[in-house]
Design a protein around this motif. Structure first.
Motif, PDB file in Angstrom:
ATOM      1  N   ALA A 106      62.248 -90.734 -71.373  1.00  0.00           N
ATOM      2  CA  ALA A 106      60.976 -90.118 -71.013  1.00  0.00           C
ATOM      3  C   ALA A 106      60.603 -89.114 -72.091  1.00  0.00           C
ATOM      4  O   ALA A 106      61.479 -88.538 -72.760  1.00  0.00           O
ATOM      5  N   SER A 107      59.299 -88.907 -72.262  1.00  0.00           N
ATOM      6  CA  SER A 107      58.821 -88.012 -73.311  1.00  0.00           C
ATOM      7  C   SER A 107      57.581 -87.283 -72.819  1.00  0.00           C
ATOM      8  O   SER A 107      56.681 -87.899 -72.237  1.00  0.00           O
ATOM      9  N   ILE A 108      57.546 -85.967 -73.051  1.00  0.00           N
ATOM     10  CA  ILE A 108      56.410 -85.128 -72.664  1.00  0.00           C
ATOM     11  C   ILE A 108      55.983 -84.360 -73.909  1.00  0.00           C
ATOM     12  O   ILE A 108      56.784 -83.640 -74.517  1.00  0.00           O
ATOM     13  N   LEU A 109      54.708 -84.489 -74.288  1.00  0.00           N
ATOM     14  CA  LEU A 109      54.215 -83.965 -75.553  1.00  0.00           C
ATOM     15  C   LEU A 109      52.977 -83.124 -75.312  1.00  0.00           C
ATOM     16  O   LEU A 109      52.036 -83.567 -74.650  1.00  0.00           O
ATOM     17  N   ALA A 110      52.991 -81.886 -75.827  1.00  0.00           N
ATOM     18  CA  ALA A 110      51.839 -80.987 -75.731  1.00  0.00           C
ATOM     19  C   ALA A 110      51.076 -81.024 -77.040  1.00  0.00           C
ATOM     20  O   ALA A 110      51.625 -80.721 -78.108  1.00  0.00           O
ATOM     21  N   TYR A 111      49.783 -81.391 -76.967  1.00  0.00           N
ATOM     22  CA  TYR A 111      48.954 -81.579 -78.160  1.00  0.00           C
ATOM     23  C   TYR A 111      47.702 -80.711 -78.038  1.00  0.00           C
ATOM     24  O   TYR A 111      47.195 -80.477 -76.945  1.00  0.00           O
ATOM     25  N   GLY A 112      47.176 -80.264 -79.176  1.00  0.00           N
ATOM     26  CA  GLY A 112      45.936 -79.500 -79.170  1.00  0.00           C
ATOM     27  C   GLY A 112      45.822 -78.592 -80.367  1.00  0.00           C
ATOM     28  O   GLY A 112      46.787 -78.396 -81.129  1.00  0.00           O
ATOM     29  N   PRO A 113      44.654 -77.979 -80.565  1.00  0.00           N
ATOM     30  CA  PRO A 113      44.466 -77.075 -81.706  1.00  0.00           C
ATOM     31  C   PRO A 113      45.203 -75.757 -81.487  1.00  0.00           C
ATOM     32  O   PRO A 113      45.699 -75.465 -80.396  1.00  0.00           O
ATOM     33  N   THR A 114      45.270 -74.959 -82.524  1.00  0.00           N
ATOM     34  CA  THR A 114      45.950 -73.677 -82.420  1.00  0.00           C
ATOM     35  C   THR A 114      45.209 -72.762 -81.446  1.00  0.00           C
ATOM     36  O   THR A 114      43.973 -72.711 -81.407  1.00  0.00           O
ATOM     37  N   GLY A 115      45.973 -72.060 -80.625  1.00  0.00           N
ATOM     38  CA  GLY A 115      45.394 -71.142 -79.658  1.00  0.00           C
ATOM     39  C   GLY A 115      44.876 -71.793 -78.394  1.00  0.00           C
ATOM     40  O   GLY A 115      44.184 -71.134 -77.604  1.00  0.00           O
ATOM     41  N   ALA A 116      45.214 -73.077 -78.156  1.00  0.00           N
ATOM     42  CA  ALA A 116      44.706 -73.776 -76.972  1.00  0.00           C
ATOM     43  C   ALA A 116      45.642 -73.667 -75.784  1.00  0.00           C
ATOM     44  O   ALA A 116      45.294 -74.135 -74.702  1.00  0.00           O
ATOM     45  N   GLY A 117      46.857 -73.099 -75.961  1.00  0.00           N
ATOM     46  CA  GLY A 117      47.762 -72.908 -74.843  1.00  0.00           C
ATOM     47  C   GLY A 117      48.872 -73.935 -74.732  1.00  0.00           C
ATOM     48  O   GLY A 117      49.427 -74.124 -73.641  1.00  0.00           O
ATOM     49  N   SER A 319      60.377 -97.046 -76.369  1.00  0.00           N
ATOM     50  CA  SER A 319      61.040 -97.388 -75.112  1.00  0.00           C
ATOM     51  C   SER A 319      61.026 -96.235 -74.117  1.00  0.00           C
ATOM     52  O   SER A 319      61.927 -96.132 -73.293  1.00  0.00           O
ATOM     53  N   ALA A 320      60.031 -95.359 -74.169  1.00  0.00           N
ATOM     54  CA  ALA A 320      60.012 -94.181 -73.301  1.00  0.00           C
ATOM     55  C   ALA A 320      58.779 -94.201 -72.406  1.00  0.00           C
ATOM     56  O   ALA A 320      57.743 -94.776 -72.748  1.00  0.00           O
ATOM     57  N   HIS A 321      58.921 -93.567 -71.239  1.00  0.00           N
ATOM     58  CA  HIS A 321      57.775 -93.255 -70.391  1.00  0.00           C
ATOM     59  C   HIS A 321      57.170 -91.952 -70.931  1.00  0.00           C
ATOM     60  O   HIS A 321      57.789 -90.891 -70.825  1.00  0.00           O
ATOM     61  N   SER A 322      55.987 -92.044 -71.515  1.00  0.00           N
ATOM     62  CA  SER A 322      55.429 -90.906 -72.260  1.00  0.00           C
ATOM     63  C   SER A 322      54.247 -90.295 -71.527  1.00  0.00           C
ATOM     64  O   SER A 322      53.468 -90.985 -70.861  1.00  0.00           O
ATOM     65  N   LEU A 323      54.138 -88.976 -71.663  1.00  0.00           N
ATOM     66  CA  LEU A 323      53.028 -88.199 -71.126  1.00  0.00           C
ATOM     67  C   LEU A 323      52.547 -87.261 -72.224  1.00  0.00           C
ATOM     68  O   LEU A 323      53.340 -86.539 -72.833  1.00  0.00           O
ATOM     69  N   ILE A 324      51.242 -87.266 -72.476  1.00  0.00           N
ATOM     70  CA  ILE A 324      50.626 -86.357 -73.440  1.00  0.00           C
ATOM     71  C   ILE A 324      49.757 -85.368 -72.668  1.00  0.00           C
ATOM     72  O   ILE A 324      48.863 -85.779 -71.918  1.00  0.00           O
ATOM     73  N   ILE A 325      50.034 -84.079 -72.858  1.00  0.00           N
ATOM     74  CA  ILE A 325      49.222 -83.018 -72.264  1.00  0.00           C
ATOM     75  C   ILE A 325      48.342 -82.463 -73.374  1.00  0.00           C
ATOM     76  O   ILE A 325      48.821 -81.746 -74.261  1.00  0.00           O
ATOM     77  N   ALA A 326      47.048 -82.816 -73.335  1.00  0.00           N
ATOM     78  CA  ALA A 326      46.107 -82.355 -74.356  1.00  0.00           C
ATOM     79  C   ALA A 326      45.510 -81.024 -73.902  1.00  0.00           C
ATOM     80  O   ALA A 326      44.826 -80.952 -72.880  1.00  0.00           O
ATOM     81  N   ASN A 327      45.787 -79.973 -74.664  1.00  0.00           N
ATOM     82  CA  ASN A 327      45.264 -78.641 -74.358  1.00  0.00           C
ATOM     83  C   ASN A 327      44.006 -78.394 -75.180  1.00  0.00           C
ATOM     84  O   ASN A 327      43.999 -78.611 -76.411  1.00  0.00           O
ATOM     85  N   ILE A 328      42.944 -77.923 -74.530  1.00  0.00           N
ATOM     86  CA  ILE A 328      41.680 -77.681 -75.214  1.00  0.00           C
ATOM     87  C   ILE A 328      41.162 -76.290 -74.858  1.00  0.00           C
ATOM     88  O   ILE A 328      41.556 -75.699 -73.842  1.00  0.00           O
ATOM     89  N   ALA A 329      40.301 -75.766 -75.716  1.00  0.00           N
ATOM     90  CA  ALA A 329      39.660 -74.467 -75.504  1.00  0.00           C
ATOM     91  C   ALA A 329      38.207 -74.686 -75.094  1.00  0.00           C
ATOM     92  O   ALA A 329      37.541 -75.594 -75.613  1.00  0.00           O
ATOM     93  N   PRO A 330      37.674 -73.861 -74.175  1.00  0.00           N
ATOM     94  CA  PRO A 330      36.314 -74.104 -73.684  1.00  0.00           C
ATOM     95  C   PRO A 330      35.214 -73.545 -74.575  1.00  0.00           C
ATOM     96  O   PRO A 330      34.049 -73.943 -74.448  1.00  0.00           O
ATOM     97  N   GLU A 331      35.514 -72.602 -75.471  1.00  0.00           N
ATOM     98  CA  GLU A 331      34.463 -71.909 -76.224  1.00  0.00           C
ATOM     99  C   GLU A 331      33.743 -72.851 -77.193  1.00  0.00           C
ATOM    100  O   GLU A 331      34.346 -73.771 -77.759  1.00  0.00           O
ATOM    101  N   ARG A 332      32.465 -72.539 -77.408  1.00  0.00           N
ATOM    102  CA  ARG A 332      31.652 -73.360 -78.303  1.00  0.00           C
ATOM    103  C   ARG A 332      32.135 -73.261 -79.750  1.00  0.00           C
ATOM    104  O   ARG A 332      31.976 -74.214 -80.527  1.00  0.00           O
TER     105      ARG A 332
END
Length: 624
Positions: A106-117, A319-332
């Motif tokens: 299993a694999s859990i991956l946090a993705y996103g720009p800098t400062g997105a949490g 060969s893994a069950h993968s989950l990607i958590i995409a973190n985003i920022a709301p500001e324009r």
């Protein structure tokens, strides 16, 4: 902003229902969820929100080209700014942990720009633990609940970071760049990476908290504690089954906190920070290329273009069950970074992995089978265990019978007979002792066959040597001098050093090459390796003058009358030089001597000397 629209109980029931109906080795699509960070600032101007949640799986973002339009994205789950760490964990992370007990990765991956949490989502805080502490604690509890007399679990961990394309160990920090390898089963591993066994959550904290402080972080204009490396926590789960068929299952949980992509114009990176940012953006770009290649079905997926993608080869298309958590920022002001993250998340959910159970059968039944003692009654009790049965040596012949004793040295034959005497004495004292020269019968028969072949080969070589010696003696009796090997056509023969003087003093005019001693000069000792096999430097080879002249005449005739094909038959003359020679001959006439070849355009005097040296030796054999 809207609250979280996930009904936790119904989602858990749905996940369990899907897990029961889905075969264990069925293809599994990469699951993607999006988490929106709470807004920071006044909420006006550039800090105004540009993202809005639609439902528990969808969100929409403004179209920068047309403020009256929005672009809608749909994922496996969407968590608004009011969602808690518990909501994210129970909604998306916890349902895939049960695959680890089945021997699947299993694999859990946090993705996103800098400062997105991203780091907050993975680590959290003491009050709100993130994905990593919750997953490890839950996994340890699951293994304790599933353990029993016939099923044993063990859990261990490793922690590393990828900093500027270097894999560094965080449990035992050093500057050593660890390699990434792939075993015969196509499993990705890191040789030399420290591994610690954990039995409780306190053991995990004891290793993980100090290692987390070793991760490289720095301050930028967008984040006071910006991650400058990709952190990867590896949790290994091993399961041993205690009933037939005995087997062992191994699974791996990857928890990845990626460093965020950065715009150096806004972060103000300089020097080392700029170099770190370049390495981070490059690896994330390769990650996007890997996802594109998997979606398009390209024959080559660029996993090896980056250390990050090489390490995530099991997680994306593996060969893994993968989950990607995409973190985003709301500001324009983060609009383009948010749009890029949403596009990456949208194409990542199309990747399909092929998980399978990693199970290895164990041969433990033979080791557990009791061996009956000799005191037990009955014929079956006197039968030895298969592991203790020894090959029968009654039909075996003594080892000395396999060797030609008459051809061996006396000292060696005496030692062999002495060893056999000791073996016989030991066998008489201890009836159950093993023979001194004990080998399986099949190996001894093979050795005997090889010995016979070697003996026949030695006899053949001796016979051939005797024939050669007889021939030399016959030549001496008929006055032919020393025996000289036959010369092949076009081959210069250099005689051994011992026969040089005899050949020099002989008046045999049929010899082609004369080896004679140089006049004058100091003798230098050649100490180079292999110099003992070379002709001493004070000796030189000289052709007979008549043969030299005849050979030059033949070459000159070819130069004056030969066609382009004839000229190309000479060494170091190609088609281009042959055409130049024919052109020069048509303009100036025939060559008076071979050395005039240097007058042709493109042929130097040095090339003419080399041409003469090679072609003279070659054309000697063509003389009648």
């Amino acid at each position: 902003m809207q609250g979280s629209h996930i009904s936790m109980k119904s989602y858990q029931r749905l996940s369990r229902y899907e897990a029961q109906r889905t075969p264990s080795n069925a293809p599994a699509r990469v699951r993607v969820c999006v988490r929106l960070r709470p807004s920071v600032g006044t909420g006006e101007g550039k800090e105004a929100p540009c993202v809005r949640g639609v439902d528990s799986c969808s969100l929409e973002i403004l179209n920068v080209r047309n403020n009256m339009e929005t672009m809608k994205y749909k994922f496996d789950a969407y968590y608004s700014a009011t969602a808690t760490q518990y909501d994210v964990y129970m909604g998306s992370v916890q349902p895939i942990l049960h695959h680890l007990l089945e021997g699947q990765n299993a694999s859990i991956l946090a993705y996103g720009p800098t400062g997105a949490g991203k780091t907050y989502t993975m680590l959290g805080s003491p009050e709100q633990p993130g994905v990593i502490p919750r997953a490890v604690q839950n996994l340890l509890q699951m293994t304790r609940d599933a353990s029993g007399d016939q099923r044993k679990y063990s859990v261990s961990m490793s922690y590393l970071e990828i900093y500027q394309e270097k894999v560094l160990d965080l449990l035992e920090p050093s500057l050593r760049d660890l390699p990434i390898r792939e075993d015969q089963n196509h499993h990705i591993l890191v040789p030399g990476l420290t591994e610690r066994e954990i039995t409780s959550f306190s053991d995990f904290e004891k290793h993980f908290l100090p290692a987390s402080s070793n991760r490289t972080v720095a301050s930028t204009q967008l984040n006071n504690r910006s991650s400058r490396s990709h952190a990867v926590l590896l949790v290994y789960v091993s399961q041993t089954r205690g009933w037939p068929p005995y087997a062992q299952r191994a699974a791996k949980l990857c928890l990845i906190d990626l460093a965020g992509s950065e715009d150096n114009r806004r972060t103000g990176n300089r020097g080392v920070r700029l170099k770190e940012s370049g390495a981070i953006n490059t690896s994330l770009f390769v990650l996007s290329k890997v996802v594109d290649a998997l979606n398009k079905g390209l024959p080559r997926v660029p996993y090896r273009d980056s250390k990050l993608t090489r390490l995530l080869q099991d997680s994306l298309g593996g060969s893994a069950h993968s989950l990607i958590i995409a973190n985003i920022a709301p500001e324009r002001k983060y609009y383009f970074e948010t749009l890029t993250s949403l596009n990456f998340a949208a194409k990542s959910k199309q990747v399909v992995n092929k998980p399978f159970t990693q199970e290895t059968l164990l041969d433990v039944e033979a080791s557990k089978r009791p061996c009956p003692s000799s005191s037990d009654a009955g014929p079956e009790a006197k039968r030895p265990c298969p592991e203790e049965e020894q090959p029968s040596l009654v039909e075996e012949k003594p080892f000395s019978s396999l060797l030609p004793m008459e051809n061996l040295e006396p000292a060696l034959a005496e030692k062999l007979l002495h060893l056999e005497a000791l073996e016989t004495q030991q066998a008489g004292a201890e009836s159950c002792a093993l023979p001194l020269l004990n080998t399986p019968r099949s190996e001894r028969l093979e050795f005997r066959r090889l010995l016979e072949e070697t003996r026949r080969e030695l006899q053949r070589l001796k016979k051939k040597q005797l024939e050669m010696e007889t021939k030399v003696l016959q030549d001496k009796e008929h006055g032919r001098g020393s025996w000289v090997p036959a010369k092949r056509q076009g081959t210069a023969v250099v005689l051994p050093f011992q026969q040089v003087q005899h050949l020099e003093n002989s008046e045999n005019e049929d010899s082609i090459i004369i080896v004679k001693q140089k006049k004058g000069g100091r003798k230098k000792k050649d100490s180079a390796p292999g110099s003992e096999n070379k002709v001493p430097s004070e000796w030189e080879m000289v052709l007979q003058p008549e043969l030299m002249a005849r050979t030059k005449e033949n070459i000159l005739a070819i130069l004056n009358t030969g066609s382009v094909k004839d000229l190309m038959a000479l060494h170091q003359i190609g088609k281009k030089k042959a055409n130049r020679i024919v052109a020069w001959r048509g303009e100036h006439g025939s060559f008076e001597k071979v050395e005039d070849l240097g007058k042709v355009e493109g042929i130097s005097a040095k090339q003419v000397a080399s041409f003469l040296k090679v072609n003279i030796l070659t054309n000697i054999g063509n003389l009648q």
